[in-house]
Design a protein around this motif. Structure first.
Motif, PDB file in Angstrom:
ATOM      1  N   SER A  44      -1.682  16.225  -6.066  1.00  0.00           N
ATOM      2  CA  SER A  44      -2.277  17.439  -6.631  1.00  0.00           C
ATOM      3  C   SER A  44      -1.734  17.834  -8.009  1.00  0.00           C
ATOM      4  CB  SER A  44      -2.134  18.604  -5.644  1.00  0.00           C
ATOM      5  OG  SER A  44      -0.782  18.847  -5.346  1.00  0.00           O
ATOM      6  N   PRO A  45      -0.479  17.504  -8.362  1.00  0.00           N
ATOM      7  CA  PRO A  45      -0.018  17.900  -9.704  1.00  0.00           C
ATOM      8  C   PRO A  45      -0.618  17.081 -10.839  1.00  0.00           C
ATOM      9  CG  PRO A  45       1.845  17.580  -8.192  1.00  0.00           C
ATOM     10  CD  PRO A  45       0.632  16.985  -7.555  1.00  0.00           C
ATOM     11  N   PHE A  46      -1.351  16.037 -10.519  1.00  0.00           N
ATOM     12  CA  PHE A  46      -1.762  15.103 -11.554  1.00  0.00           C
ATOM     13  C   PHE A  46      -3.226  15.274 -11.942  1.00  0.00           C
ATOM     14  CE2 PHE A  46       1.752  13.220  -9.219  1.00  0.00           C
ATOM     15  CZ  PHE A  46       2.639  12.966 -10.268  1.00  0.00           C
ATOM     16  N   ARG A  47      -3.534  14.847 -13.155  1.00  0.00           N
ATOM     17  CA  ARG A  47      -4.904  14.902 -13.680  1.00  0.00           C
ATOM     18  C   ARG A  47      -5.826  13.973 -12.907  1.00  0.00           C
ATOM     19  NH1 ARG A  47      -7.327  11.481 -17.385  1.00  0.00           N
ATOM     20  NH2 ARG A  47      -9.074  12.353 -18.587  1.00  0.00           N
ATOM     21  N   SER A  48      -5.381  12.738 -12.672  1.00  0.00           N
ATOM     22  CA  SER A  48      -6.162  11.766 -11.913  1.00  0.00           C
ATOM     23  C   SER A  48      -5.534  11.597 -10.544  1.00  0.00           C
ATOM     24  CB  SER A  48      -6.194  10.423 -12.649  1.00  0.00           C
ATOM     25  OG  SER A  48      -6.989   9.484 -11.950  1.00  0.00           O
ATOM     26  N   ARG A  49      -6.322  11.813  -9.492  1.00  0.00           N
ATOM     27  CA  ARG A  49      -5.766  11.848  -8.132  1.00  0.00           C
ATOM     28  C   ARG A  49      -6.448  10.847  -7.205  1.00  0.00           C
ATOM     29  NH1 ARG A  49      -6.185  17.130  -9.949  1.00  0.00           N
ATOM     30  NH2 ARG A  49      -8.086  17.603  -8.779  1.00  0.00           N
ATOM     31  N   VAL A  50      -7.078   9.828  -7.775  1.00  0.00           N
ATOM     32  CA  VAL A  50      -7.775   8.818  -6.975  1.00  0.00           C
ATOM     33  C   VAL A  50      -7.193   7.439  -7.277  1.00  0.00           C
ATOM     34  CG1 VAL A  50      -9.894  10.157  -6.887  1.00  0.00           C
ATOM     35  CG2 VAL A  50      -9.579   8.488  -8.716  1.00  0.00           C
ATOM     36  N   ALA A  51      -7.337   6.538  -6.314  1.00  0.00           N
ATOM     37  CA  ALA A  51      -6.828   5.169  -6.475  1.00  0.00           C
ATOM     38  C   ALA A  51      -7.497   4.265  -5.451  1.00  0.00           C
ATOM     39  CB  ALA A  51      -5.311   5.121  -6.303  1.00  0.00           C
ATOM     40  N   ALA A  52      -7.351   2.967  -5.664  1.00  0.00           N
ATOM     41  CA  ALA A  52      -7.813   1.974  -4.689  1.00  0.00           C
ATOM     42  C   ALA A  52      -6.594   1.481  -3.929  1.00  0.00           C
ATOM     43  CB  ALA A  52      -8.521   0.818  -5.395  1.00  0.00           C
ATOM     44  N   GLU A  53      -6.380   2.043  -2.739  1.00  0.00           N
ATOM     45  CA  GLU A  53      -5.207   1.730  -1.927  1.00  0.00           C
ATOM     46  C   GLU A  53      -5.524   0.623  -0.913  1.00  0.00           C
ATOM     47  OE1 GLU A  53      -3.070   6.119  -1.736  1.00  0.00           O
ATOM     48  OE2 GLU A  53      -4.542   5.584  -0.206  1.00  0.00           O
ATOM     49  N   ILE A  54      -4.472  -0.052  -0.485  1.00  0.00           N
ATOM     50  CA  ILE A  54      -4.591  -1.057   0.570  1.00  0.00           C
ATOM     51  C   ILE A  54      -4.058  -0.468   1.873  1.00  0.00           C
ATOM     52  CG2 ILE A  54      -3.922  -3.371   1.335  1.00  0.00           C
ATOM     53  CD1 ILE A  54      -3.302  -4.021  -1.596  1.00  0.00           C
ATOM     54  N   ASP A  55      -4.813  -0.596   2.947  1.00  0.00           N
ATOM     55  CA  ASP A  55      -4.301  -0.245   4.266  1.00  0.00           C
ATOM     56  C   ASP A  55      -3.454  -1.431   4.735  1.00  0.00           C
ATOM     57  OD1 ASP A  55      -5.580   2.285   4.489  1.00  0.00           O
ATOM     58  OD2 ASP A  55      -7.471   1.243   4.868  1.00  0.00           O
ATOM     59  N   PHE A  56      -2.182  -1.374   4.401  1.00  0.00           N
ATOM     60  CA  PHE A  56      -1.298  -2.520   4.585  1.00  0.00           C
ATOM     61  C   PHE A  56      -0.170  -2.174   5.540  1.00  0.00           C
ATOM     62  CE2 PHE A  56       2.488  -4.971   3.208  1.00  0.00           C
ATOM     63  CZ  PHE A  56       2.019  -6.259   3.417  1.00  0.00           C
ATOM     64  N   ASP A  57      -0.116  -2.884   6.652  1.00  0.00           N
ATOM     65  CA  ASP A  57       0.962  -2.755   7.627  1.00  0.00           C
ATOM     66  C   ASP A  57       1.802  -4.014   7.528  1.00  0.00           C
ATOM     67  OD1 ASP A  57       2.550  -2.943   9.995  1.00  0.00           O
ATOM     68  OD2 ASP A  57       1.174  -1.601  11.048  1.00  0.00           O
ATOM     69  N   ALA A  58       2.976  -3.896   6.934  1.00  0.00           N
ATOM     70  CA  ALA A  58       3.809  -5.067   6.655  1.00  0.00           C
ATOM     71  C   ALA A  58       4.181  -5.819   7.931  1.00  0.00           C
ATOM     72  CB  ALA A  58       5.065  -4.645   5.906  1.00  0.00           C
ATOM     73  N   GLU A  59       4.553  -5.094   8.955  1.00  0.00           N
ATOM     74  CA  GLU A  59       4.969  -5.746  10.196  1.00  0.00           C
ATOM     75  C   GLU A  59       3.785  -6.453  10.862  1.00  0.00           C
ATOM     76  OE1 GLU A  59       7.730  -4.782  14.148  1.00  0.00           O
ATOM     77  OE2 GLU A  59       7.218  -3.190  12.713  1.00  0.00           O
ATOM     78  N   ALA A  60       2.615  -5.802  10.856  1.00  0.00           N
ATOM     79  CA  ALA A  60       1.428  -6.421  11.453  1.00  0.00           C
ATOM     80  C   ALA A  60       1.004  -7.668  10.695  1.00  0.00           C
ATOM     81  CB  ALA A  60       0.279  -5.417  11.487  1.00  0.00           C
ATOM     82  N   ASN A  61       1.416  -7.772   9.443  1.00  0.00           N
ATOM     83  CA  ASN A  61       1.089  -8.945   8.634  1.00  0.00           C
ATOM     84  C   ASN A  61       2.222  -9.955   8.564  1.00  0.00           C
ATOM     85  OD1 ASN A  61      -1.700  -8.754   7.174  1.00  0.00           O
ATOM     86  ND2 ASN A  61      -0.888  -6.663   7.156  1.00  0.00           N
ATOM     87  N   GLY A  62       3.107  -9.895   9.553  1.00  0.00           N
ATOM     88  CA  GLY A  62       4.081 -10.956   9.743  1.00  0.00           C
ATOM     89  C   GLY A  62       5.418 -10.810   9.053  1.00  0.00           C
ATOM     90  N   LEU A  63       5.668  -9.668   8.416  1.00  0.00           N
ATOM     91  CA  LEU A  63       6.971  -9.486   7.779  1.00  0.00           C
ATOM     92  C   LEU A  63       7.977  -8.948   8.791  1.00  0.00           C
ATOM     93  CD1 LEU A  63       6.040  -8.003   4.286  1.00  0.00           C
ATOM     94  CD2 LEU A  63       6.443 -10.376   4.927  1.00  0.00           C
ATOM     95  N   GLU A  64       9.178  -9.458   8.724  1.00  0.00           N
ATOM     96  CA  GLU A  64      10.236  -9.043   9.641  1.00  0.00           C
ATOM     97  C   GLU A  64      10.895  -7.759   9.142  1.00  0.00           C
ATOM     98  OE1 GLU A  64      12.790 -12.408   9.852  1.00  0.00           O
ATOM     99  OE2 GLU A  64      11.301 -13.672  10.884  1.00  0.00           O
ATOM    100  N   PRO A  65      11.520  -6.995  10.040  1.00  0.00           N
ATOM    101  CA  PRO A  65      12.138  -5.720   9.635  1.00  0.00           C
ATOM    102  C   PRO A  65      13.104  -5.850   8.462  1.00  0.00           C
ATOM    103  CG  PRO A  65      12.057  -5.865  12.018  1.00  0.00           C
ATOM    104  CD  PRO A  65      11.598  -7.199  11.500  1.00  0.00           C
ATOM    105  N   GLN A  66      13.877  -6.927   8.426  1.00  0.00           N
ATOM    106  CA  GLN A  66      14.820  -7.089   7.319  1.00  0.00           C
ATOM    107  C   GLN A  66      14.097  -7.382   6.003  1.00  0.00           C
ATOM    108  OE1 GLN A  66      17.918  -9.880   8.300  1.00  0.00           O
ATOM    109  NE2 GLN A  66      18.808  -8.557   9.868  1.00  0.00           N
ATOM    110  N   GLU A  67      12.991  -8.117   6.077  1.00  0.00           N
ATOM    111  CA  GLU A  67      12.201  -8.370   4.868  1.00  0.00           C
ATOM    112  C   GLU A  67      11.595  -7.075   4.349  1.00  0.00           C
ATOM    113  OE1 GLU A  67      10.495 -12.895   5.377  1.00  0.00           O
ATOM    114  OE2 GLU A  67       9.564 -11.318   6.602  1.00  0.00           O
ATOM    115  N   ILE A  68      11.114  -6.256   5.267  1.00  0.00           N
ATOM    116  CA  ILE A  68      10.500  -4.986   4.876  1.00  0.00           C
ATOM    117  C   ILE A  68      11.533  -4.084   4.213  1.00  0.00           C
ATOM    118  CG2 ILE A  68       9.365  -2.906   5.754  1.00  0.00           C
ATOM    119  CD1 ILE A  68       8.228  -4.726   8.017  1.00  0.00           C
ATOM    120  N   ARG A  69      12.736  -4.053   4.761  1.00  0.00           N
ATOM    121  CA  ARG A  69      13.804  -3.219   4.194  1.00  0.00           C
ATOM    122  C   ARG A  69      14.231  -3.742   2.822  1.00  0.00           C
ATOM    123  NH1 ARG A  69      18.247  -0.091   5.940  1.00  0.00           N
ATOM    124  NH2 ARG A  69      19.211   0.751   4.045  1.00  0.00           N
ATOM    125  N   ARG A  70      14.218  -5.044   2.655  1.00  0.00           N
ATOM    126  CA  ARG A  70      14.742  -5.668   1.432  1.00  0.00           C
ATOM    127  C   ARG A  70      13.767  -5.588   0.266  1.00  0.00           C
ATOM    128  NH1 ARG A  70      15.363 -10.713   3.220  1.00  0.00           N
ATOM    129  NH2 ARG A  70      13.600 -11.644   2.119  1.00  0.00           N
TER     130      ARG A  70
END
Length: 427
Positions: A44-70
């Motif tokens: 809300s503080p910004f002039r442009s407030r839209v973007a093309a985001e990815i619905d990305f779940d790192a764990e569901a896509n095969g990344l391990e907890p340590q990879e996600i943290r790193r």
């Protein structure tokens, strides 16, 4: 002496609208947009407030907890895309000399999200003048140096050859692949894992583009906010994503029975040395990059079947590259379909060049030109065939993809179906 030909044998894409190459291509063919109101923080503080985001779940896509943290989000996107690319290629990298397998990754802004989040922590929400390092994550240094992106991919695939991060702003995704091509051509590598990644949707990025009014203020209609070449366009829509490729020398790829997706026949880059963010309207530098890429491909302009435009949705860029196409292709520019996929997946800065290469490869594979979504009222100064709103069946043997970046960077790459007559005659 015959030069070494370079081909794409594997591809992975993580982009707005879906994870994986199939989901990406489905979105483009349907002409759907993945732009929406920013959901990962309060915009809300910004002039442009839209973007093309990815619905990305790192764990569901095969990344391990340590990879996600790193890893920063941009590195996570790249690793998932790289795994898809290697699997898609069917290559057994373990059978190659590891010193002959290299990495080149493009990124414009590096680990922006990780740095932004960690600054909030170590500064206690910006209240501390001197930050307290004791609250930082252990891998903060990896966020600070984008070279960590290349290192992560190298570790994942076992590559010990040339390893580079290319950062040339919004042309990084083309330039990184172009650099990989040259390494194979000159004999420094036999296999390259290459592409680009960026995850820039963060407060600091929005603030930067707000300052120069480059992004759209069309916040009440996010789905239709990105409208390249349209007379009502008013700036680009920020995006995120990654596309990674496996490149090989043509004869070696054939010998191992690889499925060849496309050949990279020409690449060139130029800089206008003119202005940090401005573009000359005549498009002469982009036209020169296109001319050199055609010369390297040993093709005439008439060989080009489709142009995957930079098409950011800013008035000066759209007019600039329209002029560049006319200058470099002559009358053939008026006969050639042009489109901008940024209308659907936004502008992911350094990553978009590689994502657009992926779209170009898929256009060759399927003989389909993806549309320019949201194009209803064409700018009279943009008078080429911009394929509005609906994908088009079209024989697509040779594709030109281009990029333009702040600082004056202009890049062009030609991709071809190596079985097509024009590509065979150019080899």
């Amino acid at each position: 002496m015959m030069r070494r030909r370079v081909v794409i044998t594997g591809m992975g894409v993580v982009a707005p609208g879906g994870v994986g190459t199939k989901n990406f291509w489905k979105l483009l063919c349907e002409g759907r947009t993945a732009t929406r109101k920013i959901s990962t923080f309060d915009p809300s503080p910004f002039r442009s407030r839209v973007a093309a985001e990815i619905d990305f779940d790192a764990e569901a896509n095969g990344l391990e907890p340590q990879e996600i943290r790193r890893m920063d989000r941009a590195a996570q996107l790249a690793l998932v895309a790289a795994r898809e690319a290697v699997a898609d290629s069917g290559i057994d990298i373990g059978r190659f000399d590891p010193y002959r397998v290299g990495i080149t990754i493009g990124s414009a802004v590096g680990a922006t999200m990780g740095l932004d989040a960690e600054y909030r922590v170590v500064s206690n929400g910006g209240r501390l003048e001197r930050v307290d390092h004791r609250y930082a994550v252990p891998h903060l240094y990896d966020y600070f140096v984008p070279s960590s992106f290349a290192a992560e991919i190298a570790w994942a695939v076992g590559a010990e050859g040339p390893s580079t991060v290319v950062s040339t702003g919004c042309t990084s995704g083309i330039d990184s692949v172009g650099h990989a091509v040259e390494l194979i051509r000159e004999g420094s590598a036999d296999v390259m894992i290459t592409g680009a990644t960026d995850a820039p949707i963060s407060p600091i990025t929005l603030a930067c583009f707000d300052a120069i009014k480059a992004t759209t203020p069309r916040n009440d209609d996010p789905e239709h906010a990105s409208r390249p070449f349209d007379a009502t366009r008013d700036g680009f829509v920020l995006g995120e994503g990654s596309a990674i490729f496996v490149l090989e020398e043509f004869e070696a790829a054939k010998q191992r029975g690889a499925r060849i997706l496309a050949e990279i026949t020409g690449y060139a880059a130029r800089c206008n040395a003119f202005h940090m963010t401005g573009l000359r309207p005549d498009g002469v530098e982009m036209a020169e990059a296109i001319r050199v890429a055609l010369e390297e491909s040993r093709m005439n302009p008439e060989a080009i079947d489709y142009i995957n435009a930079h098409g950011s949705g800013t008035k000066q860029n759209d007019r600039h590259e329209t002029a560049a196409f006319k200058r470099s292709l002559g009358q053939h520019a008026y006969r050639t379909p042009v489109s901008s996929i940024k209308s659907m997946v936004g502008h992911s800065l350094g990553a978009i060049g590689s994502i657009e290469i992926a779209a170009s490869v898929l256009a060759i594979q399927h003989n389909v030109v993806p549309p320019t979504a949201n194009l209803h009222n064409r700018d009279p100064e943009c008078d080429l065939d911009y394929v509005p709103r609906i994908a088009r069946d079209h024989r697509t043997d040779v594709v030109l993809t281009v990029g333009s970046g702040f600082g004056g960077f202009q890049s062009a790459m030609l991709l071809a179906d190596p079985s097509a007559p024009m590509a065979r005659s150019a080899a």
